[in-house]
Scaffold this active site. Structure first.
Site, PDB file in Angstrom:
ATOM      1  N   LYS A   1       0.821  -1.209   0.000  1.00 40.50           N
ATOM      2  CA  LYS A   1       0.000   0.000   0.000  1.00 40.50           C
ATOM      3  C   LYS A   1       0.858   1.263   0.000  1.00 40.50           C
ATOM      4  CE  LYS A   1      -4.463   1.409   1.687  1.00 40.50           C
ATOM      5  NZ  LYS A   1      -5.609   1.010   2.491  1.00 40.50           N
TER       6      LYS A   1
ATOM      7  N   ARG B   1     -14.298  -5.235  12.522  1.00 43.47           N
ATOM      8  CA  ARG B   1     -15.530  -5.375  11.732  1.00 43.47           C
ATOM      9  C   ARG B   1     -16.655  -5.854  12.638  1.00 43.47           C
ATOM     10  NH1 ARG B   1     -14.545  -8.502   6.499  1.00 43.47           N
ATOM     11  NH2 ARG B   1     -13.697  -6.497   5.828  1.00 43.47           N
TER      12      ARG B   1
ATOM     13  N   GLU C   1      -9.718   1.455  11.919  1.00 46.53           N
ATOM     14  CA  GLU C   1     -10.853   1.480  10.982  1.00 46.53           C
ATOM     15  C   GLU C   1     -11.927   0.538  11.514  1.00 46.53           C
ATOM     16  OE1 GLU C   1     -10.867   1.270   6.294  1.00 46.53           O
ATOM     17  OE2 GLU C   1     -11.094  -0.768   7.065  1.00 46.53           O
TER      18      GLU C   1
ATOM     19  N   ALA D   1     -20.689  -8.711   0.715  1.00 46.30           N
ATOM     20  CA  ALA D   1     -19.289  -8.248   0.629  1.00 46.30           C
ATOM     21  C   ALA D   1     -18.314  -9.432   0.593  1.00 46.30           C
ATOM     22  CB  ALA D   1     -18.967  -7.318   1.789  1.00 46.30           C
TER      23      ALA D   1
ATOM     24  N   GLU E   1     -18.663 -11.074  -2.889  1.00 49.63           N
ATOM     25  CA  GLU E   1     -18.138 -10.184  -3.931  1.00 49.63           C
ATOM     26  C   GLU E   1     -16.609 -10.157  -3.886  1.00 49.63           C
ATOM     27  OE1 GLU E   1     -16.880  -6.117  -5.436  1.00 49.63           O
ATOM     28  OE2 GLU E   1     -16.675  -6.962  -3.432  1.00 49.63           O
ATOM     29  N   HIS E   2     -16.067 -10.158  -2.661  1.00 47.69           N
ATOM     30  CA  HIS E   2     -14.615 -10.148  -2.482  1.00 47.69           C
ATOM     31  C   HIS E   2     -13.992 -11.407  -3.095  1.00 47.69           C
ATOM     32  CE1 HIS E   2     -10.849  -9.082  -0.572  1.00 47.69           C
ATOM     33  NE2 HIS E   2     -10.752 -10.319  -0.113  1.00 47.69           N
TER      34      HIS E   2
END
Ligand code: GTP
Ligand code: MG
Length: 223
Positions: free
Chosen positions: A79, A103, A165, A177, A180-181
């Site tokens: 990153k 999460r 986060e 999610a 889709e991931h």
């Protein structure tokens, strides 16, 4: 110059540096990751405390599950490279918001906002950013509420604010999610436009189910 993180530790040893020195240079990074781990634990505990209180006071749980993860060193390096920022402990801390991630999977959309508000109003929490992908879903259909918060951790001789986060989503949003991931990483797709449209449509259906389930809950609670 960022020391001691990657495969070049091996190269440095081959180049004649003493292994102890190479290992020593990794200590600031290990300390940084440890601070993030502590911050993650703080946020998780805060949410678990709210859950405990809710289950005693209102006889229900505001979330189903909670998961924490630390970003892997190689993902941090990737990153930073993508952002074209020189690798250093200071730069990592300054530029990355998602090294520590929590999460929270809730049953109903309302619980997400209630829980997020309760977390943010705590007087030691600093809200840095909020992205509401539930009110404003991503074009691909992704829905979740993301908060970047800073939480203090108390070390032996100092207090440090660390960024975490926090992603809030319903079971239904998480179902979408996660799949889709997984699908994103399949390269041999014949018709990507069609598939993207189909995925977005699924996200809408799932979202309308969330709303209906919440309405059912409201009716039951009012009766
Ligand atoms: P990153 O650099 O990927 O962290 O994105 P960002 O800084 O623009 O933040 P954003 O809030 O958009 O996304 C942060 C995280 O949310 C990602 O790392 C994923 O965990 C999750 N996320 C965001 N968009 C999607 C998506 O389209 N699909 C899935 N499955 N997850 C997503
Ligand atoms: Mg991320």
């Amino acid at each position: 110059m960022f020391d001691g993180l990657s495969g070049d530790a091996f190269t440095r040893i081959l180049d004649g540096e003493r292994p102890e020195e190479v290992l020593e240079s990794a200590i600031p990074f290990i300390e940084l990751m440890s601070r993030y781990r502590c911050a993650m634990m703080e946020v998780e505990t805060k949410l678990r405390v709210l859950d405990e209180e809710f289950s005693i006071t209102y006889n229900r749980n505001p979330f189903e599950t909670i998961k924490s993860r630390l970003k892997k060193p190689m993902s941090i390096v990737d990153k930073m490279r993508k952002k074209k920022i020189p690798l250093s402990v200071e730069n990592i801390e300054k530029n990355l918001n998602d090294i520590a991630g929590v999460r929270v999977i809730c049953s109903f959309p309302d619980d997400i906002y209630a829980l997020a508000a309760m977390l943010v109003q705590q007087d030691d929490i600093r809200l840095i950013a909020k992205k509401d992908y539930i009110a404003n879903p991503k074009p691909n259909g992704y829905r979740s509420l993301h908060l970047i918060v800073e939480v203090p951790i108390f070390l032996s001789n100092c207090k440090r604010y660390m960024r975490v986060e926090v992603q809030f989503r319903t079971i239904a949003m998480d179902f979408w999610a996660s799949l889709e991931h997984k699908l994103k990483y399949k390269k041999d797709i014949d018709n990507p436009d069609d598939i993207a449209k189909e995925l977005e449509e699924c996200a809408r259906i799932i979202s309308s189910m969330d709303v209906r389930m919440q309405e059912i809950r409201n009716r039951i609670e009012q009766s």
